[in-house]
Enzyme design. Structure first.
Site, PDB file in Angstrom:
ATOM      1  N   ARG A 165       0.819  -1.220   0.000  1.00  0.00           N
ATOM      2  CA  ARG A 165       0.000   0.000   0.000  1.00  0.00           C
ATOM      3  C   ARG A 165       0.851   1.268   0.000  1.00  0.00           C
ATOM      4  O   ARG A 165       0.332   2.389  -0.053  1.00  0.00           O
ATOM      5  CB  ARG A 165      -0.937  -0.002   1.210  1.00  0.00           C
ATOM      6  CG  ARG A 165      -1.842  -1.216   1.278  1.00  0.00           C
ATOM      7  CD  ARG A 165      -2.637  -1.243   2.554  1.00  0.00           C
ATOM      8  NE  ARG A 165      -3.551  -0.129   2.621  1.00  0.00           N
ATOM      9  CZ  ARG A 165      -4.787  -0.148   2.117  1.00  0.00           C
ATOM     10  NH1 ARG A 165      -5.212  -1.247   1.518  1.00  0.00           N
ATOM     11  NH2 ARG A 165      -5.565   0.895   2.186  1.00  0.00           N
ATOM     12  N   ASN A 189      -4.524   6.776   7.179  1.00  0.00           N
ATOM     13  CA  ASN A 189      -4.559   6.467   5.751  1.00  0.00           C
ATOM     14  C   ASN A 189      -5.670   7.320   5.156  1.00  0.00           C
ATOM     15  O   ASN A 189      -6.814   7.232   5.561  1.00  0.00           O
ATOM     16  CB  ASN A 189      -4.862   4.979   5.520  1.00  0.00           C
ATOM     17  CG  ASN A 189      -5.071   4.668   4.040  1.00  0.00           C
ATOM     18  OD1 ASN A 189      -4.496   5.347   3.183  1.00  0.00           O
ATOM     19  ND2 ASN A 189      -5.913   3.700   3.734  1.00  0.00           N
ATOM     20  N   GLU A 202      -1.349   0.239 -22.572  1.00  0.00           N
ATOM     21  CA  GLU A 202      -0.890  -0.600 -21.465  1.00  0.00           C
ATOM     22  C   GLU A 202       0.605  -0.870 -21.580  1.00  0.00           C
ATOM     23  O   GLU A 202       1.339  -0.838 -20.591  1.00  0.00           O
ATOM     24  CB  GLU A 202      -1.694  -1.909 -21.456  1.00  0.00           C
ATOM     25  CG  GLU A 202      -1.168  -2.998 -20.549  1.00  0.00           C
ATOM     26  CD  GLU A 202      -1.153  -2.652 -19.060  1.00  0.00           C
ATOM     27  OE1 GLU A 202      -1.684  -1.582 -18.694  1.00  0.00           O
ATOM     28  OE2 GLU A 202      -0.568  -3.424 -18.279  1.00  0.00           O
ATOM     29  N   HIS A 227      -1.130  13.275 -36.855  1.00  0.00           N
ATOM     30  CA  HIS A 227      -1.804  14.494 -36.374  1.00  0.00           C
ATOM     31  C   HIS A 227      -0.997  15.175 -35.273  1.00  0.00           C
ATOM     32  O   HIS A 227      -1.553  15.868 -34.424  1.00  0.00           O
ATOM     33  CB  HIS A 227      -3.214  14.134 -35.875  1.00  0.00           C
ATOM     34  CG  HIS A 227      -4.079  13.568 -36.945  1.00  0.00           C
ATOM     35  ND1 HIS A 227      -4.613  14.329 -37.972  1.00  0.00           N
ATOM     36  CD2 HIS A 227      -4.451  12.294 -37.195  1.00  0.00           C
ATOM     37  CE1 HIS A 227      -5.298  13.553 -38.793  1.00  0.00           C
ATOM     38  NE2 HIS A 227      -5.231  12.308 -38.348  1.00  0.00           N
ATOM     39  N   LYS A 234       0.543  -0.471  -4.602  1.00  0.00           N
ATOM     40  CA  LYS A 234      -0.296  -1.464  -5.270  1.00  0.00           C
ATOM     41  C   LYS A 234      -1.777  -1.110  -5.174  1.00  0.00           C
ATOM     42  O   LYS A 234      -2.556  -1.471  -6.035  1.00  0.00           O
ATOM     43  CB  LYS A 234      -0.073  -2.843  -4.636  1.00  0.00           C
ATOM     44  CG  LYS A 234      -0.782  -3.990  -5.344  1.00  0.00           C
ATOM     45  CD  LYS A 234      -0.243  -4.197  -6.736  1.00  0.00           C
ATOM     46  CE  LYS A 234      -0.933  -5.321  -7.458  1.00  0.00           C
ATOM     47  NZ  LYS A 234      -0.526  -5.374  -8.887  1.00  0.00           N
TER      48      LYS A 234
HETATM   49  C1  AGP Z   1      -0.993  -1.137 -13.183  1.00  0.00           C
HETATM   50  O1  AGP Z   1       0.254  -1.719 -13.566  1.00  0.00           O
HETATM   51  C2  AGP Z   1      -0.815  -0.050 -12.181  1.00  0.00           C
HETATM   52  N1  AGP Z   1      -0.192  -0.577 -11.010  1.00  0.00           N
HETATM   53  C3  AGP Z   1      -2.065   0.761 -11.928  1.00  0.00           C
HETATM   54  O2  AGP Z   1      -2.349   1.459 -13.119  1.00  0.00           O
HETATM   55  C4  AGP Z   1      -3.348  -0.002 -11.522  1.00  0.00           C
HETATM   56  O3  AGP Z   1      -3.848  -0.729 -12.625  1.00  0.00           O
HETATM   57  C5  AGP Z   1      -4.394   1.035 -11.095  1.00  0.00           C
HETATM   58  O4  AGP Z   1      -3.880   1.718  -9.977  1.00  0.00           O
HETATM   59  C6  AGP Z   1      -5.760   0.418 -10.759  1.00  0.00           C
HETATM   60  O5  AGP Z   1      -5.605  -0.420  -9.644  1.00  0.00           O
HETATM   61  P1  AGP Z   1      -6.798  -1.426  -9.310  1.00  0.00           P
HETATM   62  O6  AGP Z   1      -6.902  -2.385 -10.471  1.00  0.00           O
HETATM   63  O7  AGP Z   1      -6.401  -2.106  -8.037  1.00  0.00           O
HETATM   64  O8  AGP Z   1      -8.057  -0.599  -9.167  1.00  0.00           O
END
Ligand code: AGP
Length: 602
Positions: free
Chosen positions: A27, A98, A474, A497, A597
């Site tokens: 986190r 948090n 992505e 463009h 994460k």
């Molecule tokens: C993806 O590689 C990233 N770590 C980030 O964009 C992630 O997908 C985004 O924060 C959404 O997280 P979630 O799927 O837990 O909602």
């Protein structure tokens, strides 16, 4: 997004606190700290960097207090430093937090006029001061907790230690997740139930507005009206995976290699004709679908939108959660469903949109990896990703699982809406995905050599068309978030463009150009790039790569497969490319700088 943890036991809790932080480190990992209460004294130990730095600090004689709170930080206000680390202390009070105190500036100014002194640049530090002053004015800690909730604006979860209540951890939830528990080892609070594995057998999820008092042998919860509340008790999953890298150099590489297994698990769960029977939505009558997410999960929504159109004949709006949460509400037909994609199920922006959709009485479906998360518990229906714990901050197997679960749902919706042939053709391709992924993973050696072309790039470009366009986005995200090389994804037809001005002989370009309906269009764009010196890597099947061998210096190979399936299989080489570039550049692949994460703040 930070992780908070607290413990009260019949023994020193410092090691329990650090273990809890270790499980919450996903986190945020800018800094970490603990406070324990020992003989009436609040003892604080903090360290910049990951939890291990704190563990080392404590290993040389940690505090002996039997009650404590702890925090692992993702910096929102104030740089990562010891003085900005939580817990924050005011006279007789320590707090871990948090979330964000939106009105911290006004509160800090008012407290300063009352003689309060601040040692950090954080928004959080106003909280212990408000509690301390309330207690000094004669309020009991429980009352002080109530008083601050009336003054703080923003979403937060907090854990509080006070000298007045030496045997109780006070906690409050207002928008950010928080669980409370007690068991043989003592009483606990945590931002995520997984952190309690092996420490408590049962836990309760606090609800917004709840205030809790956690002692060694009890948890007492009051709701926002002050009444005693009884929250649903859940069993703590003892099987918290003792996560190891399984012989791989990084969790990310392990998780990339788990994808054939994940794909097979998703197929086994969602291929059966009754897989979606619990979703009481009449897909035949739907006018529109809203797909809402952030980051990679948002890109998965973009892929799903095209599938819904092609396989189910259904329009979908794809919304960035951080934007949609504040977007004007347009009257809707009532025949809508909102689908939320989230690996963590705790992304603050996505959850805010869940609340918005529910307030509009739109049916909500969560597609989520952590089923005990807020999204997993609060959406009308929840579809598990079955990806297993994803440790790497850069999403790989969870992203793949999002694509696969959505693909199975789209096939189901297509069949329900009379597009049986298209649905069947889609399903036949999906059934082959585990094998195609495994085959693509075998090309890793070739991908490592491609990665060498990116090591010293200042910027990289990814281009694609049609269903692969979201994979260009992505691929760019994967590269930038773990290698720190700037990268952008473009619709190939858009380059002329403006963005083509970026291209010169120093620019590595990945062109997603497999054989298919749009190959000739993308091939033309590739030649335009080559004419300007771009160093091209073609991602495609062998036939496509051969067709472009005169202008592309390197290639990322995928099996020849149906256009609809290509976005799924193309994810694999893009993940491996980014991984090997990042490793070669020495990045912390599993815990990239500045990231976390689970993004539980907006
Ligand atoms: C993806 O590689 C990233 N770590 C980030 O964009 C992630 O997908 C985004 O924060 C959404 O997280 P979630 O799927 O837990 O909602």
């Amino acid at each position: 997004m930070c992780g908070i943890f607290g413990a009260v036991a019949a023994k020193p809790v410092a090691d329990l606190l650090v273990e809890g932080l270790n499980r919450l480190e996903y986190r945020g990992y800018d800094s970490a700290g603990i406070v324990t209460l020992e003989d009436g004294e609040l003892k604080r130990v903090c360290a910049v960097g990951k939890v291990d730095a704190l563990r080392r600090r404590i290993s040389t004689g940690g505090p002996l207090g039997q009650i404590g709170i702890a925090h692992t930080r993702w910096a929102t206000h104030g740089a990562p430093s010891e003085h900005n680390s939580h817990p924050h202390i005011a006279p007789g009070v320590a707090v871990v937090h948090n979330g964000i105190v939106e009105n911290h500036t006004e509160l800090r100014s008012a407290l300063k006029t009352q003689g309060c002194t601040f040692t950090s640049e954080t928004d959080t530090e106003v909280i212990p001061w408000m509690i301390s002053r309330s207690i000094a004015a004669g309020a009991a800690p429980a009352r002080a907790m109530q008083e601050i909730s009336e003054r703080i604006e923003g979403s937060y979860a907090i854990g509080v230690l006070t000298q007045q209540d030496p045997d109780v951890i006070h906690a409050r939830r207002a928008g950010s997740p928080l669980v409370a528990a007690f068991g043989d080892s003592g009483g606990f609070i945590a931002s995520d139930v997984a952190a309690l594995a092996g420490m408590a057998k049962e836990a309760v999820f606090l609800e917004d507005g709840d205030r809790a008092e956690i002692a060694r042998d009890r948890v007492t919860i009051h709701d926002s009206t002050g009444r005693i509340a009884h929250r649903r008790i859940v069993r703590v999953d003892e099987s918290f995976e003792t996560l190891d890298r399984g012989g791989f150099a990084h969790f990310m590489l392990k998780e990339i290699n788990e994808q054939p297994t994940v794909a097979a698990a998703v197929g086994a769960r969602y291929a059966p004709s009754d897989a979606f029977d619990e979703i009481m939505v009449d897909f035949r009558r739907l006018d529109r679908v809203k797909l809402i997410a952030c980051g990679s999960s948002y890109y998965a929504c973009l892929v799903a939108r095209r599938w819904l159109a092609e396989v189910a004949g259904l329009e979908a709006d794809v919304e960035l959660a951080s934007e949609y949460r504040y977007a004007p509400v347009i009257a809707h037909t009532g025949n809508e469903v909102a689908i939320f994609l989230s690996q963590s199920g705790e992304t603050a922006d996505t959850l805010a949109c869940l609340d918005k959709a529910k307030s509009l009485r739109i049916a909500t479906i969560g597609v989520v990896n952590q089923m005990m998360s807020t999204l997993g518990r609060e959406a009308d229906y929840a579809l598990p990703l079955l990806a297993g714990t994803e440790v790497g901050v850069a999403s790989t197997k969870a992203f793949l699982a999002q694509l696969l679960v959505m693909a199975r749902l789209v096939a189901h919706i297509g069949a329900m809406r009379g597009h049986r042939a298209a649905a069947e053709r889609f399903r036949e391709g999906l059934d082959r995905v585990p094998g195609w992924i495994a085959a693509t993973l075998h090309n890793e050696a070739a991908i490592i050599s491609v990665a060498e072309h990116f090591l010293h790039a200042k910027s990289a470009v990814f281009v694609a068309r049609g269903g692969l366009y979201p994979l260009a986005l992505e691929g760019a995200l994967k590269l930038k978030e773990i290698s720190y090389i700037h990268a952008e994804g473009f619709a190939a037809g858009e380059l002329k463009h403006g963005p083509i001005a970026l291209i010169d002989h120093t620019t590595p370009v990945v062109a997603l150009a497999p054989s298919g309906e749009l190959f000739s269009k993308v091939a033309s764009n590739v030649r335009e790039i080559a004419a300007r010196g771009g160093r091209i890597t073609v991602l495609g099947d062998r036939r496509a790569i051969l067709s472009l061998s005169d202008v592309a210096s390197t290639a990322l190979t995928i099996p020849s497969c149906d256009d609809l399936i290509q976005p799924i299989v193309a994810a694999i080489p893009l993940q491996l490319l980014s991984y090997h570039v990042a490793v070669a550049r020495g990045s912390d692949v599993d815990r990239p700088r500045n990231l976390a994460k689970s993004v539980t703040v907006e």
